[in-house]
Scaffold this motif. Structure first.
Motif, PDB file in Angstrom:
ATOM      1  N   ALA A 117     -31.659 -12.381 -60.575  1.00  0.00           N
ATOM      2  CA  ALA A 117     -32.353 -13.645 -60.831  1.00  0.00           C
ATOM      3  C   ALA A 117     -33.220 -13.553 -62.082  1.00  0.00           C
ATOM      4  CB  ALA A 117     -33.204 -14.027 -59.621  1.00  0.00           C
ATOM      5  N   ASP A 118     -33.916 -12.436 -62.241  1.00  0.00           N
ATOM      6  CA  ASP A 118     -34.801 -12.272 -63.395  1.00  0.00           C
ATOM      7  C   ASP A 118     -34.036 -12.342 -64.710  1.00  0.00           C
ATOM      8  OD1 ASP A 118     -36.948 -12.011 -61.699  1.00  0.00           O
ATOM      9  OD2 ASP A 118     -37.080  -9.825 -61.852  1.00  0.00           O
ATOM     10  N   VAL A 119     -32.895 -11.656 -64.793  1.00  0.00           N
ATOM     11  CA  VAL A 119     -32.150 -11.661 -66.052  1.00  0.00           C
ATOM     12  C   VAL A 119     -31.546 -13.049 -66.314  1.00  0.00           C
ATOM     13  CG1 VAL A 119     -29.908 -10.868 -65.153  1.00  0.00           C
ATOM     14  CG2 VAL A 119     -30.544 -10.331 -67.494  1.00  0.00           C
ATOM     15  N   THR A 120     -31.221 -13.780 -65.259  1.00  0.00           N
ATOM     16  CA  THR A 120     -30.737 -15.146 -65.432  1.00  0.00           C
ATOM     17  C   THR A 120     -31.805 -16.020 -66.073  1.00  0.00           C
ATOM     18  OG1 THR A 120     -29.270 -14.962 -63.511  1.00  0.00           O
ATOM     19  CG2 THR A 120     -29.852 -17.185 -64.237  1.00  0.00           C
ATOM     20  N   LEU A 121     -33.032 -15.924 -65.563  1.00  0.00           N
ATOM     21  CA  LEU A 121     -34.127 -16.721 -66.119  1.00  0.00           C
ATOM     22  C   LEU A 121     -34.436 -16.317 -67.561  1.00  0.00           C
ATOM     23  CD1 LEU A 121     -36.506 -16.897 -63.019  1.00  0.00           C
ATOM     24  CD2 LEU A 121     -34.894 -18.626 -63.832  1.00  0.00           C
ATOM     25  N   GLN A 122     -34.336 -15.010 -67.863  1.00  0.00           N
ATOM     26  CA  GLN A 122     -34.535 -14.546 -69.239  1.00  0.00           C
ATOM     27  C   GLN A 122     -33.485 -15.150 -70.168  1.00  0.00           C
ATOM     28  OE1 GLN A 122     -34.657 -10.229 -69.372  1.00  0.00           O
ATOM     29  NE2 GLN A 122     -35.955 -10.151 -67.559  1.00  0.00           N
ATOM     30  N   LEU A 123     -32.243 -15.188 -69.698  1.00  0.00           N
ATOM     31  CA  LEU A 123     -31.146 -15.736 -70.502  1.00  0.00           C
ATOM     32  C   LEU A 123     -31.369 -17.224 -70.778  1.00  0.00           C
ATOM     33  CD1 LEU A 123     -28.310 -15.724 -71.785  1.00  0.00           C
ATOM     34  CD2 LEU A 123     -27.366 -16.040 -69.479  1.00  0.00           C
ATOM     35  N   LEU A 124     -31.739 -17.970 -69.755  1.00  0.00           N
ATOM     36  CA  LEU A 124     -31.939 -19.405 -69.933  1.00  0.00           C
ATOM     37  C   LEU A 124     -33.091 -19.685 -70.881  1.00  0.00           C
ATOM     38  CD1 LEU A 124     -31.335 -20.818 -66.332  1.00  0.00           C
ATOM     39  CD2 LEU A 124     -29.705 -20.491 -68.206  1.00  0.00           C
ATOM     40  N   GLU A 125     -34.165 -18.899 -70.781  1.00  0.00           N
ATOM     41  CA  GLU A 125     -35.286 -19.074 -71.704  1.00  0.00           C
ATOM     42  C   GLU A 125     -34.858 -18.766 -73.131  1.00  0.00           C
ATOM     43  OE1 GLU A 125     -39.911 -17.561 -72.346  1.00  0.00           O
ATOM     44  OE2 GLU A 125     -38.670 -16.663 -70.788  1.00  0.00           O
ATOM     45  N   LYS A 126     -34.111 -17.690 -73.311  1.00  0.00           N
ATOM     46  CA  LYS A 126     -33.629 -17.326 -74.640  1.00  0.00           C
ATOM     47  C   LYS A 126     -32.746 -18.414 -75.236  1.00  0.00           C
ATOM     48  CE  LYS A 126     -30.577 -13.952 -76.900  1.00  0.00           C
ATOM     49  NZ  LYS A 126     -29.570 -12.898 -76.649  1.00  0.00           N
ATOM     50  N   ALA A 127     -31.879 -19.006 -74.392  1.00  0.00           N
ATOM     51  CA  ALA A 127     -30.929 -20.007 -74.868  1.00  0.00           C
ATOM     52  C   ALA A 127     -31.544 -21.397 -74.973  1.00  0.00           C
ATOM     53  CB  ALA A 127     -29.719 -20.047 -73.941  1.00  0.00           C
ATOM     54  N   GLY A 128     -32.768 -21.578 -74.443  1.00  0.00           N
ATOM     55  CA  GLY A 128     -33.388 -22.893 -74.460  1.00  0.00           C
ATOM     56  C   GLY A 128     -32.691 -23.878 -73.544  1.00  0.00           C
ATOM     57  N   VAL A 129     -32.223 -23.381 -72.397  1.00  0.00           N
ATOM     58  CA  VAL A 129     -31.474 -24.195 -71.442  1.00  0.00           C
ATOM     59  C   VAL A 129     -32.261 -24.285 -70.145  1.00  0.00           C
ATOM     60  CG1 VAL A 129     -29.375 -24.289 -70.039  1.00  0.00           C
ATOM     61  CG2 VAL A 129     -29.226 -23.629 -72.442  1.00  0.00           C
ATOM     62  N   GLU A 130     -32.355 -25.478 -69.590  1.00  0.00           N
ATOM     63  CA  GLU A 130     -33.026 -25.669 -68.310  1.00  0.00           C
ATOM     64  C   GLU A 130     -32.076 -25.324 -67.164  1.00  0.00           C
ATOM     65  OE1 GLU A 130     -36.179 -26.509 -67.873  1.00  0.00           O
ATOM     66  OE2 GLU A 130     -36.532 -26.677 -70.038  1.00  0.00           O
ATOM     67  N   ALA A 131     -32.660 -24.853 -66.059  1.00  0.00           N
ATOM     68  CA  ALA A 131     -31.846 -24.513 -64.897  1.00  0.00           C
ATOM     69  C   ALA A 131     -31.039 -25.716 -64.413  1.00  0.00           C
ATOM     70  CB  ALA A 131     -32.733 -23.980 -63.769  1.00  0.00           C
ATOM     71  N   SER A 132     -31.587 -26.902 -64.559  1.00  0.00           N
ATOM     72  CA  SER A 132     -30.904 -28.111 -64.112  1.00  0.00           C
ATOM     73  C   SER A 132     -29.635 -28.402 -64.914  1.00  0.00           C
ATOM     74  CB  SER A 132     -31.855 -29.308 -64.213  1.00  0.00           C
ATOM     75  OG  SER A 132     -32.304 -29.486 -65.552  1.00  0.00           O
ATOM     76  N   GLU A 133     -29.509 -27.786 -66.076  1.00  0.00           N
ATOM     77  CA  GLU A 133     -28.320 -27.988 -66.908  1.00  0.00           C
ATOM     78  C   GLU A 133     -27.183 -27.048 -66.536  1.00  0.00           C
ATOM     79  OE1 GLU A 133     -29.214 -28.502 -71.256  1.00  0.00           O
ATOM     80  OE2 GLU A 133     -31.236 -27.900 -70.620  1.00  0.00           O
ATOM     81  N   VAL A 134     -27.457 -26.067 -65.674  1.00  0.00           N
ATOM     82  CA  VAL A 134     -26.470 -25.046 -65.327  1.00  0.00           C
ATOM     83  C   VAL A 134     -25.777 -25.421 -64.020  1.00  0.00           C
ATOM     84  CG1 VAL A 134     -26.109 -22.608 -64.806  1.00  0.00           C
ATOM     85  CG2 VAL A 134     -27.813 -23.285 -66.522  1.00  0.00           C
ATOM     86  N   HIS A 135     -24.455 -25.479 -64.073  1.00  0.00           N
ATOM     87  CA  HIS A 135     -23.656 -25.896 -62.917  1.00  0.00           C
ATOM     88  C   HIS A 135     -23.652 -24.837 -61.825  1.00  0.00           C
ATOM     89  CE1 HIS A 135     -20.651 -28.074 -60.715  1.00  0.00           C
ATOM     90  NE2 HIS A 135     -19.715 -27.175 -60.902  1.00  0.00           N
TER      91      HIS A 135
END
Length: 374
Positions: free
Chosen positions: A74-92
């Protein structure tokens, strides 16, 4: 079906890092958007390696590690989304392979009824922390259908890397090596044998290093033919596909038993022999296909090992040898991207296995879905 953003999570046999890939998946193909690697602490890695072998208090250790790894994924997922500038709501969705702690497929001698595979990394924890629907446990449905549960990557390789003009092979060199043969209308694949696992285990025991950077130590040594010949007698190599394997078959204890039966040799020569062993078994696997291959593309950690790539080049010449970077996907991220794609398939209610590869009785929708926290 529409193209959607997904995250793929992968931790391999060596468990040196967790790889996360943000991937655009759709009916027209896949596109790697961004990626993130999170190193695994030596303490956690040691716990996982210990759990991969029978021992005391296994259920207690498994339960605790399952939660720890779920948190790490979970932690690395959140790091990736922050790096990419993507909100969790945008991920299917998230596709998490998990960490394999045991793999006993039918080809290992287990009956269809008793064969099993087990990966940990609690998907409930991933879904709760990220808020994203998480797909996990990809392999066991294929096992239940009489298959090996592995390799699953060939379906993704076919979708991402097939060519109408060439007969290609995709070779993933992780801890274990697996090959995918993309020839005309057919897709075949199986685990060829050890990738980096024996080299990693040997250098860790002898030099305290987790891997042989760029194959430098192996390049200094000399291949010992008696040892190489002994290693090539491993019974797994004589099995017909479908087949899959893991550290249960190729491990330090087995290597030591081969060394004990031979005169003493320099540790660096052992490393060189192990590198040649990996190259030989991959080459033999590629030759076993139904037709000639004119292009071979490597992915996984082995693609960065120039000594191993040199050995493969010498075996394969004049067949073209490159890496999947030439096909648009960095070799380090192919496996993580594959599990994003498999999660997309699951969420679209599409099959994820190739029965001719795994030996399953038919196509199956793979993985279980864990709803994200709302």
């Amino acid at each position: 079906m529409t193209a959607k953003l997904l995250v793929g999570l992968m931790s391999g046999t060596s468990m040196d890092a967790i790889d996360a890939a943000l991937v655009h998946c759709g009916p027209d193909g896949v596109e790697l958007i961004d990626c993130q690697a999170c190193p695994v602490s030596p303490a956690l890695r040691d716990e996982i390696h210990q759990l991969s072998h029978p021992g005391d208090a296994e259920i207690e250790r498994l339960g605790r590690l399952d939660r720890k790894l779920g948190q790490a994924f979970a932690d690395v997922t959140l790091q990736l989304l922050e790096k990419a500038g993507v909100e969790a709501s945008e991920v299917h969705g998230i596709g998490c392979h998990g960490q394999t702690v045991r793999h006993h497929p039918p080809s290992a001698g287990d009956s269809t009824e008793s064969a099993f595979t087990l990966q940990i990394g609690d998907p409930n924890t991933i879904a709760e922390i990220t808020g994203i629907d998480t797909v996990a446990d990809f392999r066991r449905r294929d096992i239940a259908a009489g298959g090996e549960g592995a390799p699953l990557a060939p379906a993704f390789h076919s979708a991402a890397f097939s060519s109408a003009d060439h007969s290609r092979a995709i070779v993933n060199i992780g801890g274990i090596a697996n090959i995918t043969l993309l020839q005309e209308e057919s897709v075949t694949g199986f685990d060829s044998g050890p990738g980096n696992t024996l080299m990693d285990q040997w250098i860790l025991q002898v030099r305290g290093e987790h891997y042989d950077r760029d194959g430098a130590w192996a390049a200094e040594g000399s291949v010992q033919e008696p040892l190489l010949n002994a290693l090539q007698q491993h019974p797994y190599l004589a099995l017909s596909a479908p087949k899959s394997t893991g550290k249960e078959a190729f491990n330090l204890a087995w290597l030591q038993s081969q060394l004990d039966a031979l005169p003493a040799m320099e540790p660096g020569d052992v490393q060189a022999t192990l590198a040649q062993y990996t190259a030989n078994t991959i080459y033999d696997a590629l030759r076993s296909g139904p037709g000639a291959i004119d292009q071979v593309f490597v992915c996984g950690g082995g693609a960065a090992n120039s000594d191993l790539m040199r050995r493969l080049y010498e075996k394969l010449d004049p067949v073209y040898l490159g890496t999947t970077a030439e096909l648009g996907c960095d070799p380090d991220w192919v496996e993580a991207a594959a599990f994003a794609w498999l999660a997309w398939r699951r969420l679209e209610q599409l099959s994820g296995n190739i029965p001719g590869v795994t030996g399953a009785s038919g196509e199956r929708i793979l993985g279980a879905v864990y709803a994200g926290a709302k």
